[in-house]
Design an enzyme around this catalytic site. Structure first.
Site, PDB file in Angstrom:
ATOM      1  N   LYS A  55       0.818  -1.182   0.000  1.00 25.04           N
ATOM      2  CA  LYS A  55       0.000   0.000   0.000  1.00 25.04           C
ATOM      3  C   LYS A  55       0.862   1.246   0.000  1.00 25.04           C
ATOM      4  CE  LYS A  55      -3.437  -2.304   2.870  1.00 25.04           C
ATOM      5  NZ  LYS A  55      -4.017  -2.355   4.212  1.00 25.04           N
ATOM      6  N   GLY A  56       2.122   1.081   0.353  1.00 23.50           N
ATOM      7  CA  GLY A  56       2.994   2.221   0.609  1.00 23.50           C
ATOM      8  C   GLY A  56       3.244   3.149  -0.556  1.00 23.50           C
ATOM      9  N   GLU A 111       7.908   1.926  -5.991  1.00 24.08           N
ATOM     10  CA  GLU A 111       7.983   1.405  -4.629  1.00 24.08           C
ATOM     11  C   GLU A 111       8.249   2.551  -3.656  1.00 24.08           C
ATOM     12  OE1 GLU A 111       7.223  -0.697  -2.356  1.00 24.08           O
ATOM     13  OE2 GLU A 111       8.552  -2.417  -2.615  1.00 24.08           O
ATOM     14  N   ASP A 112       7.682   2.469  -2.467  1.00 24.51           N
ATOM     15  CA  ASP A 112       7.878   3.524  -1.474  1.00 24.51           C
ATOM     16  C   ASP A 112       9.305   3.545  -0.939  1.00 24.51           C
ATOM     17  OD1 ASP A 112       7.569   1.119  -0.058  1.00 24.51           O
ATOM     18  OD2 ASP A 112       6.097   1.911   1.352  1.00 24.51           O
ATOM     19  N   ASP A 115      14.847  -1.058   1.116  1.00 25.30           N
ATOM     20  CA  ASP A 115      15.807  -1.231   2.206  1.00 25.30           C
ATOM     21  C   ASP A 115      16.542  -2.556   2.071  1.00 25.30           C
ATOM     22  OD1 ASP A 115      14.177  -3.031   3.778  1.00 25.30           O
ATOM     23  OD2 ASP A 115      13.608  -1.473   5.158  1.00 25.30           O
ATOM     24  N   LYS A 143      17.363   3.075   1.383  1.00 27.77           N
ATOM     25  CA  LYS A 143      18.071   2.903   2.658  1.00 27.77           C
ATOM     26  C   LYS A 143      19.196   1.887   2.423  1.00 27.77           C
ATOM     27  CE  LYS A 143      15.211   2.579   6.224  1.00 27.77           C
ATOM     28  NZ  LYS A 143      14.400   1.976   7.324  1.00 27.77           N
ATOM     29  N   PHE A 164      13.521   3.964  11.078  1.00 26.91           N
ATOM     30  CA  PHE A 164      12.179   3.558  10.666  1.00 26.91           C
ATOM     31  C   PHE A 164      11.357   4.801  10.342  1.00 26.91           C
ATOM     32  CE2 PHE A 164       7.863   2.027  10.917  1.00 26.91           C
ATOM     33  CZ  PHE A 164       7.967   0.821  10.232  1.00 26.91           C
ATOM     34  N   VAL A 165      10.882   4.875   9.102  1.00 27.64           N
ATOM     35  CA  VAL A 165      10.186   6.075   8.642  1.00 27.64           C
ATOM     36  C   VAL A 165       8.720   5.787   8.333  1.00 27.64           C
ATOM     37  CG1 VAL A 165      12.218   7.301   7.793  1.00 27.64           C
ATOM     38  CG2 VAL A 165      11.060   5.663   6.292  1.00 27.64           C
ATOM     39  N   ASP A 171       3.896   3.235   6.622  1.00 25.66           N
ATOM     40  CA  ASP A 171       3.096   3.062   7.833  1.00 25.66           C
ATOM     41  C   ASP A 171       3.846   2.361   8.956  1.00 25.66           C
ATOM     42  OD1 ASP A 171       1.589  -0.070   8.085  1.00 25.66           O
ATOM     43  OD2 ASP A 171       3.010   0.392   6.496  1.00 25.66           O
ATOM     44  N   ARG A 177       0.220   6.622   7.387  1.00 24.43           N
ATOM     45  CA  ARG A 177       0.344   6.722   5.927  1.00 24.43           C
ATOM     46  C   ARG A 177      -0.071   8.100   5.423  1.00 24.43           C
ATOM     47  NH1 ARG A 177       1.278   1.714   3.680  1.00 24.43           N
ATOM     48  NH2 ARG A 177       0.364  -0.084   4.733  1.00 24.43           N
TER      49      ARG A 177
END
Length: 194
Positions: A55-56, A111-112, A115, A143, A164-165, A171, A177
């Site tokens: 969903k990101g 993609e959001d 990492d 990242k 962690f963002v 989210d 979000r």
């Protein structure tokens, strides 16, 4: 209102949470417009098929598509690797497949965050079997310190530290979000009343 005192969604657990702005909405919008221009320069006349990873990526994909000229189509795919925590489980599962074939199309995977690279590696393996004309990857956040899989993005919005963002689609337990900025989430125990 000060960025650090903006109201935040209340946690259902016994944990105090705070979000510190890392990248402002203004910086995000400027960079997304630049990325759209970069992609269109690489493919000036081709129809582009943007595939958002749910969903990101929803906010990023929407803003990126609106900044692009020419023929642009959209589709979505969903995978799961985090559950409700702040650390990846390491196991990637497909939870929603594409609606249409990508065979012969120029596909931009949107993609959001990149990492560990495990999710992207999994998706690229699936997509390559479906014979797109070309496939490229656009990520809002990279990242690199967390990378495990040997994958890279062709278009990167921002390189960020290993924190962690949340916000702008990202989210924590399905919350945050909707924040317009990207911020660093801090979890800490609530003070006990005496």
């Amino acid at each position: 209102m000060d960025k650090t005192t903006r109201p935040r969604p209340k946690s259902k657990s016994n944990v105090a949470e705070s979000v510190r702005t890392l990248i402002s909405r203004t910086e995000i919008q400027r960079r997304v417009a630049e990325m759209a221009g970069d992609i269109r320069r690489d493919f000036p006349t081709e129809p582009l098929h943007l595939v958002g990873v749910l969903k990101g990526s929803v906010f990023f994909l929407t803003d990126l598509a609106r900044q692009m000229s020419g023929d642009v189509s959209l589709d979505f795919i969903a995978v799961s690797s985090y559950g409700s925590g702040t650390h990846t489980s390491g196991e990637v599962k497909l939870t929603r497949d594409l609606d249409a074939s990508i065979e012969g199309k120029t596909v931009i995977v949107v993609e959001d965050i990149l990492d560990t690279g495990m999710t992207l590696q999994y998706l690229l393996r699936i997509f390559e079997q479906r014979k797109p004309r070309r496939i490229r990857v656009a990520v809002l956040l990279d990242k690199p310190e967390r990378r495990i899989a040997k994958v890279r993005a062709d278009y990167v919005g921002f390189k960020i530290p290993n924190e962690f963002v949340v916000g702008y689609g990202l989210d924590y337990a399905e919350r945050y979000r909707n924040l317009a900025d990207v911020g660093v989430l801090t979890l800490g125990a609530k003070g006990k009343k005496s």
